[in-house]
Motif scaffolding. Structure first.
Motif, mmCIF file in Angstrom:
data_model
loop_
_atom_site.group_PDB
_atom_site.id
_atom_site.type_symbol
_atom_site.label_atom_id
_atom_site.label_comp_id
_atom_site.label_asym_id
_atom_site.label_seq_id
_atom_site.Cartn_x
_atom_site.Cartn_y
_atom_site.Cartn_z
ATOM 1 N N UNK A 1 0.848 -1.181 0.000
ATOM 2 C CA UNK A 1 0.000 0.000 0.000
ATOM 3 C C UNK A 1 0.887 1.236 0.000
ATOM 4 N N UNK A 2 0.338 2.357 -0.428
ATOM 5 C CA UNK A 2 1.105 3.600 -0.525
ATOM 6 C C UNK A 2 1.294 4.228 0.853
ATOM 7 N N UNK A 3 2.079 5.308 0.887
ATOM 8 C CA UNK A 3 2.230 6.152 2.074
ATOM 9 C C UNK A 3 1.614 7.516 1.791
ATOM 10 N N UNK A 4 1.101 8.140 2.826
ATOM 11 C CA UNK A 4 0.498 9.468 2.700
ATOM 12 C C UNK A 4 1.601 10.532 2.657
ATOM 13 N N UNK A 5 1.364 11.577 1.874
ATOM 14 C CA UNK A 5 2.336 12.665 1.754
ATOM 15 C C UNK A 5 1.620 14.009 1.751
ATOM 16 N N UNK A 6 2.124 14.928 2.564
ATOM 17 C CA UNK A 6 1.653 16.315 2.552
ATOM 18 C C UNK A 6 2.787 17.201 3.031
ATOM 19 N N UNK A 7 2.472 18.390 3.513
ATOM 20 C CA UNK A 7 3.494 19.354 3.924
ATOM 21 C C UNK A 7 4.249 18.934 5.181
ATOM 22 N N UNK A 8 3.601 18.168 6.068
ATOM 23 C CA UNK A 8 4.194 17.841 7.366
ATOM 24 C C UNK A 8 5.378 16.888 7.212
ATOM 25 N N UNK A 9 6.407 17.123 8.038
ATOM 26 C CA UNK A 9 7.610 16.287 7.980
ATOM 27 C C UNK A 9 8.228 16.199 9.376
ATOM 28 N N UNK B 1 5.263 2.008 -2.885
ATOM 29 C CA UNK B 1 4.429 1.047 -2.165
ATOM 30 C C UNK B 1 5.287 0.281 -1.182
ATOM 31 N N UNK B 2 4.752 0.100 0.029
ATOM 32 C CA UNK B 2 5.431 -0.728 1.026
ATOM 33 C C UNK B 2 4.462 -1.737 1.594
ATOM 34 N N UNK B 3 4.983 -2.821 2.158
ATOM 35 C CA UNK B 3 4.101 -3.832 2.721
ATOM 36 C C UNK B 3 3.425 -3.304 3.987
ATOM 37 N N UNK B 4 2.337 -3.970 4.372
ATOM 38 C CA UNK B 4 1.678 -3.633 5.631
ATOM 39 C C UNK B 4 2.650 -3.819 6.791
ATOM 40 N N UNK B 5 3.453 -4.874 6.754
ATOM 41 C CA UNK B 5 4.439 -5.103 7.812
ATOM 42 C C UNK B 5 5.423 -3.942 7.898
ATOM 43 N N UNK B 6 5.844 -3.433 6.759
ATOM 44 C CA UNK B 6 6.753 -2.277 6.759
ATOM 45 C C UNK B 6 6.088 -1.069 7.408
ATOM 46 N N UNK B 7 4.829 -0.837 7.084
ATOM 47 C CA UNK B 7 4.102 0.279 7.687
ATOM 48 C C UNK B 7 4.027 0.135 9.209
ATOM 49 N N UNK B 8 3.735 -1.094 9.681
ATOM 50 C CA UNK B 8 3.624 -1.324 11.130
ATOM 51 C C UNK B 8 4.970 -1.066 11.805
ATOM 52 N N UNK B 9 6.038 -1.625 11.254
ATOM 53 C CA UNK B 9 7.366 -1.432 11.836
ATOM 54 C C UNK B 9 7.760 0.035 11.850
ATOM 55 N N UNK B 10 7.521 0.709 10.739
ATOM 56 C CA UNK B 10 7.895 2.121 10.639
ATOM 57 C C UNK B 10 7.132 2.957 11.670
ATOM 58 N N UNK B 11 5.823 2.754 11.765
ATOM 59 C CA UNK B 11 5.024 3.513 12.727
ATOM 60 C C UNK B 11 5.503 3.313 14.155
ATOM 61 N N UNK B 12 5.665 2.061 14.537
ATOM 62 C CA UNK B 12 5.938 1.763 15.933
ATOM 63 C C UNK B 12 7.387 2.007 16.331
ATOM 64 N N UNK B 13 8.318 1.765 15.442
ATOM 65 C CA UNK B 13 9.717 2.058 15.760
ATOM 66 C C UNK B 13 9.968 3.562 15.851
ATOM 67 N N UNK B 14 9.326 4.328 14.972
ATOM 68 C CA UNK B 14 9.464 5.788 15.052
ATOM 69 C C UNK B 14 8.926 6.309 16.387
ATOM 70 N N UNK B 15 7.795 5.756 16.803
ATOM 71 C CA UNK B 15 7.219 6.172 18.081
ATOM 72 C C UNK B 15 8.095 5.711 19.248
ATOM 73 N N UNK B 16 8.643 4.487 19.151
ATOM 74 C CA UNK B 16 9.452 3.919 20.234
ATOM 75 C C UNK B 16 10.705 4.746 20.505
ATOM 76 N N UNK B 17 11.327 5.221 19.452
ATOM 77 C CA UNK B 17 12.588 5.969 19.628
ATOM 78 C C UNK B 17 12.375 7.476 19.798
ATOM 79 N N UNK B 18 11.140 7.918 19.673
ATOM 80 C CA UNK B 18 10.841 9.353 19.825
ATOM 81 C C UNK B 18 10.511 9.614 21.297
ATOM 82 N N UNK B 19 11.556 9.719 22.120
ATOM 83 C CA UNK B 19 11.359 9.796 23.575
ATOM 84 C C UNK B 19 11.812 11.147 24.120
#
Length: 540
Positions: free
Chosen positions: A453-461, A488-506
């Motif tokens: 599935x695709x990733x969303x893109x807008x002004x925010x970064x 396009x990335x796999x659903x697994x890639x999306x899950x890892x990306x979301x949760x790892x970004x949150x995990x290290x954003x401390x």
């Protein structure tokens, strides 16, 4: 629940004298199109979205204040006038006295039936309300019965005020936008098509028409019309005591065009003499259409009592079938109550967070959490559709692990914030993970993790800390590669990306940063130093 009498195993219930209970309303909606709310006094509103309200927008406090809404009146010769929903000055004054009408509300998923009996006027009215499955119109069927021992001559008068514009215009250009109304009486009703729309989208040429049509149960057209508020209520009048009813004021025929006024779908039917226990039926249709020229054809399918009864049975079956879970707790009241809880995710899919009197947050649609929490419920009731919903929802994830916050009306549709407001809630990665895990546990469908599935893109970064100044609307809302191809990335890639970004954003305590808030949106003032203990534990 002591006042509620459940009448079957599918959540249908009955309440006596329902107008005596504050804040009581029910949803009426189709799968698409109209989203309405209705009270025992036929109050509430109706709309398709934030910018297209058929009836004046209401919140919970308006329900006991507003009277400029649906009504059906009877002028009974030599007796006076009576509202079938109790919305008259006299009936309002008689509430909580020995002279109050007897009334009963029967209701189920997306429908209600109001029965009102007047000893003084010796009349009974049964008013059934629902929205067609396709959401093209709201239907009100009123059956009037003479309960006297002698004949009675009545003149039926229906009235639904037509707001016909954006909710923004309640206080912003309310009068100016009424000047834009173009009103026309047709054979069966009143059509309102504003020439322009004024709201936050700017000044635009309007293509949307609002209508109120009526007929007898045999398909006969109304006799006269009251197409403006001014004409219906009269000088010094109100919707509780309108001049058109009070003095049996003459209306205008079909074919009249007016402009620059607050609109009303008022109509008078030919007088009829009812024998004792004789019943007569009247139908009122109200809706919104982007194709004015099709209103006549569209409404012709709902012009007789037989047609309406068939549509009503289809509506009841459609929504009852949606809640395909049964309960056996040993208490039938609790079993039925749980049915309504199961129906709630269906309502949120349709109404979002904005379009019911107690749910007036924002300007429409659902939030990110809603998408996933609704999937949790639908896993039980509609498991076949959840897989694709999960896949489509992951298309709202950004490359930095955050996500779109404006959800479109179509599944998998995500929209860039036109105001460029940074919104990052730190719990937003949690809900997709929990929902997907439950789906996997329930189905064993591990292949879904490999769907792309695709990733969303807008002004925010950079997790809401920066803007991508190279992005514009021409780029679109899908992340592209350096070569310009949609990625396009796999659903697994999306899950890892979301949760790892949150995990290290401390933060400084090694607890995940709060950003705009966690699930508790009130915690929104600690962007720089805030940390969420609750959701750090949830992720753990």
């Amino acid at each position: 629940m002591k006042k509620i009498e459940f009448t079957d195993k599918n959540g249908a219930f009955r309440i006596h004298n329902p107008e005596n209970y504050s804040g009581l309303y029910l949803p009426l909606a189709g799968e698409t199109g109209l989203k309405s709310s209705i009270t025992p006094n036929l109050g509430g509103d109706s709309k398709t979205d934030q910018n297209h309200f058929l009836l004046e927008p209401v919140s919970i406090e308006n329900l006991h204040n507003n009277r400029n809404t649906r009504n059906f009146w009877c002028r009974i010769e030599n007796k006076g006038s009576w509202s079938v929903c109790g919305s008259s000055a006299k009936q309002e004054a008689e509430k909580f006295t020995k002279d109050q009408d007897e009334s009963i509300l029967e209701a189920g998923f997306m429908w209600q039936k109001l029965t009102r009996i007047s000893k003084e006027y010796e009349m009974k009215a049964e008013t059934t309300s629902f929205v067609t499955i396709d959401g093209t119109m709201e239907v009100m069927m009123t059956e009037l019965t003479n309960t006297a021992d002698q004949e009675q001559k009545i003149t039926p008068i229906a009235a639904i005020p037509v707001y016909g514009r954006s909710a923004d215009n309640i206080r912003d250009h309310r009068h100016v936008t009424s000047l834009l109304h173009r009103i026309e009486t047709k054979t069966y009703g009143v059509e309102v098509c504003p020439v322009l729309s004024f709201d936050e989208r700017g000044h635009q040429k309007n293509q949307t028409a609002y209508f109120v049509y009526g007929s007898t149960g045999e398909g006969e057209a109304p006799e006269k019309f009251y197409p403006t508020t001014e004409m219906f209520i009269g000088e010094g009048g109100s919707y509780l005591n309108p001049e058109a009813v009070r003095i049996n004021k003459d209306g205008v025929p079909a074919g009249i065009k007016l402009q620059g006024k607050e609109a009303a779908g008022g109509m008078r039917f030919a007088p009829v003499t009812l024998k004792p226990q004789e019943t007569v039926t009247y139908l009122v249709l109200a809706g919104v259409s982007g194709e004015k020229q099709n209103i006549e054809k569209m409404t012709s399918a709902y012009r007789t009592k037989k047609q309406i009864e068939k549509a009503f049975e289809a509506v009841k079956k459609h929504w009852t079938d949606k809640v395909n879970v049964d309960f056996s707790t040993g208490d039938t009241n609790i079993d039925n109550y749980l049915k309504w809880i199961c129906f709630q995710p269906v309502l949120r899919r349709i109404y979002g967070c904005s379009f019911l009197p107690y749910h007036d947050y924002g300007k429409g649609g659902r939030g990110w959490r809603d998408l996933w929490q609704d999937c949790l419920a639908l896993l039980i009731m509609e498991p076949s559709v959840v897989r694709q919903m999960i896949v489509d929802n992951y298309g709202g994830v950004r490359m930095d692990g955050t996500n779109a916050t404006i959800i479109g009306s179509r599944q998998g549709e995500f929209i860039a914030d036109r105001n460029n407001i940074t919104r990052v809630w730190m719990d937003h990665a949690f809900w997709p993970f929990v929902t997907t895990k439950l789906y996997l546990d329930q189905t064993g469908d591990l292949d879904v993790l490999l769907e792309k599935v695709t990733y969303f893109k807008d002004l925010q970064a950079k997790r809401g800390t920066a803007h991508d100044d190279n992005w514009d609307h021409a780029y679109g809302n899908k992340q592209r590669t350096a070569g310009g191809d949609v990625y396009f990335g796999t659903i697994l890639e999306h899950i890892l990306l979301q949760n790892l970004c949150a995990f290290y954003d401390v933060g400084e305590h090694n607890v995940m940063r709060l950003h705009g808030a966690d699930w508790n949106d009130a915690l929104d003032m600690a962007w720089e130093k805030g940390e969420s203990v609750a959701f750090t534990c949830a992720y753990a």
